[in-house]
Enzyme design. Structure first.
Site, short mmCIF file in Angstrom:
data_model
loop_
_atom_site.label_atom_id
_atom_site.label_comp_id
_atom_site.label_asym_id
_atom_site.label_seq_id
_atom_site.Cartn_x
_atom_site.Cartn_y
_atom_site.Cartn_z
N ASP A 244 -3.13 15.28 2.17
CA ASP A 244 -3.27 16.51 1.38
C ASP A 244 -2.56 16.04 0.14
O ASP A 244 -3.06 16.59 -1.09
CB ASP A 244 -2.70 17.54 2.01
CG ASP A 244 -3.72 18.09 2.74
OD1 ASP A 244 -4.93 18.02 2.93
OD2 ASP A 244 -3.06 19.20 3.77
N ASP B 216 18.48 30.88 -2.69
CA ASP B 216 18.14 29.58 -3.18
C ASP B 216 17.03 29.26 -4.05
O ASP B 216 17.04 28.44 -4.88
CB ASP B 216 17.90 28.82 -1.80
CG ASP B 216 19.45 28.52 -0.87
OD1 ASP B 216 20.43 29.00 -1.58
OD2 ASP B 216 19.34 27.96 -0.02
N ASN C 161 -1.47 24.32 -4.60
CA ASN C 161 -0.77 24.82 -3.43
C ASN C 161 0.35 25.88 -3.60
O ASN C 161 0.39 27.11 -3.32
CB ASN C 161 0.14 23.60 -2.53
CG ASN C 161 -0.71 23.06 -1.63
OD1 ASN C 161 -1.78 23.33 -1.45
ND2 ASN C 161 -0.01 21.93 -0.86
#
Length: 269
Positions: free
Chosen positions: A45, A150, A122
């Site tokens: 990928d 975060d 993505n």
């Protein structure tokens, strides 16, 4: 038809690249790395992500095909044993084009004159270079929450099985025109509170992140890592562009999800 081939760079992938190139040239197809009609990605990928960004200015003209040479890839329909079959299909068979939505990211700066536009296949993640990320999250121009934690990840349906899934996000079928916001270790206590759940936004909704404090940000666009200073806002929406895949056989998405994450565990009980 013009074609190009992108390889992961390992010996197996490079060997397949050379074989496919030779076969397709024998079928009188034209090799053109600058203006291909089809781009064949040989590897995983990550290799297809690289090819996507290389040809991001030709998304309306170029279709992608994935050949995976390692573990099962979500963007790969073909395996090395099927190379001859794939070559014949490309050379002799009209292919179906399947289009999936991608993510548009626009980063604006406080000087008012600079903005950067990116496309992600993505996801896009945002993290603070130092300390906790503090961002106001706006949806359709209205403040939704102040995030502390975060980081934040905005993913496409195609990318929902990648980092998004590791963060506890939902898996979306890649045909759904939406984007998904997930949290990275949010701070939730009696003073600070976030929704704590992934948010799935339809294509007509825009999400805006606005920094609360003056810090630098690490922004990832798929496999690319960028440093942005003096950020005013980060805007997300479903892009006008789509990624196009050339299909010669059915794409069993849910079977691929099952094979990748569930397999046959427990089937022998």
């Amino acid at each position: 038809m013009k074609f190009a081939i992108s390889s992961k760079g390992d010996p197996v992938s490079n060997s397949i690249l050379q074989r496919m190139k030779t076969y397709l040239l024998d079928f009188q197809l034209e090799y053109d790395e600058d203006r291909p009609d089809i781009v064949i990605s040989v590897g995983g990928d990550g290799t297809l992500l690289y090819a996507f960004h290389r040809y991001r200015s030709r998304l309306d003209k170029t279709a992608f095909i994935g050949v995976h040479t390692g573990h099962l890839g979500f963007y790969a329909d073909w395996v090395p044993d099927e190379i001859e079959k794939l070559v014949i299909a490309i050379a002799k068979t009209p292919y179906q084009v399947v289009e999936y939505p991608i993510l548009e990211v626009i980063i604006r700066h406080n000087d008012g004159g600079r903005e950067a536009r990116y496309l992600a296949l993505n996801e896009c993640t945002v993290k603070s270079i130092e300390g906790t990320l503090v961002m106001d999250v706006e949806i359709k121009g209205q403040k939704f929450e102040t995030f502390r934690g975060d980081g934040l990840c905005m993913s496409t349906p195609s990318g929902s099985t990648a980092y998004n899934k590791a963060l506890g996000g939902a898996i979306l079928h890649p045909s759904i025109r939406a984007i998904q916001l997930t949290e990275l270790a949010s701070i939730n206590n009696r003073v600070f509170r976030t929704i704590g759940s992934p948010l799935i936004l339809p294509e007509h909704h825009t999400c805006m992140l606005k920094p609360v404090n003056d810090v630098d940000f690490q922004v990832t666009i798929d496999h690319l890592t960028l440093l942005h200073k003096d950020v005013k806002s980060i805007q997300y929406r479903v892009a006008n562009e789509n990624v196009r895949f050339a299909r010669f056989k059915p794409f069993p998405f849910w079977k691929r999800v099952r094979d990748s994450f569930v397999g046959d565990i427990g089937s022998e009980r």
